[in-house]
Design an enzyme around this catalytic site. Structure first.
Site, short mmCIF file in Angstrom:
data_model
loop_
_atom_site.label_atom_id
_atom_site.label_comp_id
_atom_site.label_asym_id
_atom_site.label_seq_id
_atom_site.Cartn_x
_atom_site.Cartn_y
_atom_site.Cartn_z
N ARG A 171 3.51 -80.93 31.43
CA ARG A 171 3.99 -81.50 32.71
C ARG A 171 4.57 -80.44 33.64
NH1 ARG A 171 1.67 -85.15 30.70
NH2 ARG A 171 2.20 -87.37 30.73
N SER A 205 5.69 -92.59 33.67
CA SER A 205 6.83 -92.15 32.85
C SER A 205 7.88 -91.54 33.78
CB SER A 205 6.41 -91.05 31.87
OG SER A 205 5.40 -91.52 31.03
N GLU A 249 10.64 -86.77 35.45
CA GLU A 249 9.31 -86.22 35.73
C GLU A 249 9.03 -86.22 37.25
OE1 GLU A 249 5.92 -87.40 32.93
OE2 GLU A 249 5.07 -87.96 34.85
N1 EPU Z 1 8.15 -96.03 22.23
C1 EPU Z 1 9.13 -96.90 21.86
N2 EPU Z 1 9.64 -97.73 22.81
C2 EPU Z 1 9.22 -97.72 24.09
C3 EPU Z 1 8.21 -96.82 24.47
C4 EPU Z 1 7.68 -95.96 23.51
O1 EPU Z 1 9.56 -96.95 20.71
O2 EPU Z 1 9.72 -98.51 24.90
C5 EPU Z 1 7.53 -95.17 21.20
C6 EPU Z 1 6.11 -95.64 20.92
O3 EPU Z 1 6.09 -96.61 19.92
C7 EPU Z 1 5.43 -94.38 20.46
C8 EPU Z 1 6.16 -93.29 21.23
O4 EPU Z 1 7.39 -93.86 21.71
O5 EPU Z 1 5.61 -94.18 19.11
C9 EPU Z 1 5.35 -92.72 22.38
O6 EPU Z 1 5.01 -93.77 23.28
P1 EPU Z 1 3.61 -93.79 24.08
O7 EPU Z 1 2.49 -93.54 23.16
O8 EPU Z 1 3.60 -95.01 24.92
O9 EPU Z 1 3.64 -92.50 24.98
P2 EPU Z 1 4.80 -91.78 25.77
O10 EPU Z 1 5.18 -90.55 25.04
O11 EPU Z 1 5.86 -92.74 26.09
C10 EPU Z 1 3.18 -90.24 27.13
C11 EPU Z 1 3.01 -89.80 28.54
C12 EPU Z 1 2.27 -90.86 29.33
C13 EPU Z 1 0.92 -91.08 28.69
C14 EPU Z 1 1.14 -91.51 27.24
C15 EPU Z 1 -0.15 -91.65 26.47
C16 EPU Z 1 4.91 -88.38 29.07
C17 EPU Z 1 6.21 -88.26 29.78
N3 EPU Z 1 4.31 -89.57 29.16
O12 EPU Z 1 4.03 -91.37 27.13
O13 EPU Z 1 2.08 -90.37 30.64
O14 EPU Z 1 0.17 -92.07 29.37
O15 EPU Z 1 1.92 -90.51 26.55
O16 EPU Z 1 -0.65 -90.39 26.20
O17 EPU Z 1 4.45 -87.41 28.47
C18 EPU Z 1 3.08 -90.36 32.81
O18 EPU Z 1 3.31 -89.15 32.64
O19 EPU Z 1 3.41 -90.93 33.88
C19 EPU Z 1 2.48 -91.14 31.75
C20 EPU Z 1 2.33 -92.45 31.82
#
Ligand code: EPU
Length: 337
Positions: free
Chosen positions: A164, A237, A333
């Protein structure tokens, strides 16, 4: 090229914050930028570059001049034995470009389907999702120097990409306007299915395992977790996933055995900010007109009528709580104007 005053930006930012630009202009050609540079009155103003507005927190009044990059169009410009080289203009809508590449049989961007924003904004924060980042297939970026109007091409390496982050968010911030982006896309598809539920979704739908199905699966998954910015204001995010030392990750893991973490570079770990915010009790919680989304705690949503101050107050409280509970710093972000 027309210079507008008091231009409404409320529908030009996905958080749907009410905002107005003191001066506003749409750029269609590099010559448009040259005329602005040659105008002594305009040169004195503070300039801000607007793409799709999907990673921005806007104040009620944006002083100075907002430049909306409005060039459009994509094409195949070259090929070698293993790759297609395709160029897209900065003003193109990212997902429309991705979908076009897939209809042409140019692979590699499928995991990045449905990310809001423009092509020009994609390299700035090195957009990423489902195990893929834009840096993985970006070949070069053509910029216009905001002082001279001259073109300057940055290779992938010169963009200093990391999670990012890029040169354009750091040393290059405020110096260049991204004009077009060239991608090098493989002729032979290599699917990346290991992240999240992509494989499961493709199988559940009974689709064949190919890049177009991966794109459709990513779209389904995103739509089930992330709010549509046209319906409920949000900037994806709101925080980056924090990178921490192994020591802290091990301490946390001892207390929270289901902590979500992934190995990162040099013995560090990336933690899921969404998990931390969720466990800190903020999922679905509201503070005035803003809140953390009920299906994904990492997404800050505008329930209607929010201001930048409302957004930052909630972000501050969430980050403070996460710091107090887990000793981890989380960083926003979106960019603040
Ligand atoms: N989780 C929770 N509770 C929540 C949300 C997430 O426990 O409310 C846990 C999920 O169960 C999972 C972990 O956190 O084990 C990661 O969650 P998720 O796979 O939804 O991905 P993320 O890390 O929250 C990142 C990117 C997203 C991207 C997704 C999928 C960042 C800041 N965000 O989110 O990017 O779509 O992975 O690859 O790196 C963005 O940057 O705007 C964005 C949406």
């Amino acid at each position: 090229m027309q210079l507008h005053t008091n231009q409404d930006l409320s529908s030009s930012n996905t958080l749907q914050l009410r905002s107005q630009a003191e001066h506003y202009v749409e750029l269609h050609t590099p010559e448009d930028l040259h005329s602005l540079i040659n105008d002594s009155q305009i040169r004195k103003m503070t300039w801000k570059i607007l793409g799709g507005g999907s990673n921005l927190v806007l104040p009620f009044k944006v002083q100075g001049l907002v430049l909306k990059v409005a060039n459009q169009g994509w094409s195949l410009i070259n090929e070698d034995a293993d790759h297609w080289f395709v160029k897209a203009q900065a003003g193109d809508v990212w997902n429309e470009f991705v979908q076009w590449t897939l209809t042409q049989g140019y692979w590699g961007l499928e995991n990045l389907s449905l990310i809001p924003g423009t092509v020009g904004a994609a390299p700035i924060q090195n957009i990423g999702a489902y195990g893929v980042e834009v840096k993985d297939s970006l070949w070069e970026v053509t910029c216009l120097d905001l002082q001279s109007g001259e073109k300057k091409v940055f290779s992938n390496k010169e963009c200093h990409f990391s999670y990012r982050d890029s040169f354009f968010k750091q040393e290059g911030a405020g110096k260049y306007l991204i004009w077009d982006v060239t991608f090098r896309l493989p002729k032979k598809s290599t699917l990346r299915l290991e992240y999240g539920d992509i494989r499961k979704e493709v199988e559940r739908q009974g689709w064949s395992l190919d890049a177009r199905s991966v794109s459709k699966a990513v779209i389904n998954i995103r739509q089930s977790k992330l709010p549509d910015p046209k319906v409920i204001g949000n900037a994806g995010s709101f925080f980056k996933n924090p990178i921490v030392a192994q020591e802290l990750r091990d301490q946390l893991l001892a207390t929270y055995p289901n902590l979500v973490s992934f190995p990162y570079e040099q013995g560090q770990f990336k933690l899921a900010a969404g998990w931390l915010i969720d466990r800190a009790g903020w999922k679905g919680k509201q503070l005035g007109p803003v809140g953390m989304y009920e299906k994904q705690a990492l997404v800050l949503v505008n329930h209607g009528g929010a201001t930048a101050d409302d957004v930052w107050e909630l972000a501050h409280q969430v980050a403070l709580d996460v710091k107090n509970k887990f000793a981890v710093d989380i960083e926003p972000e979106p960019i603040r104007w």
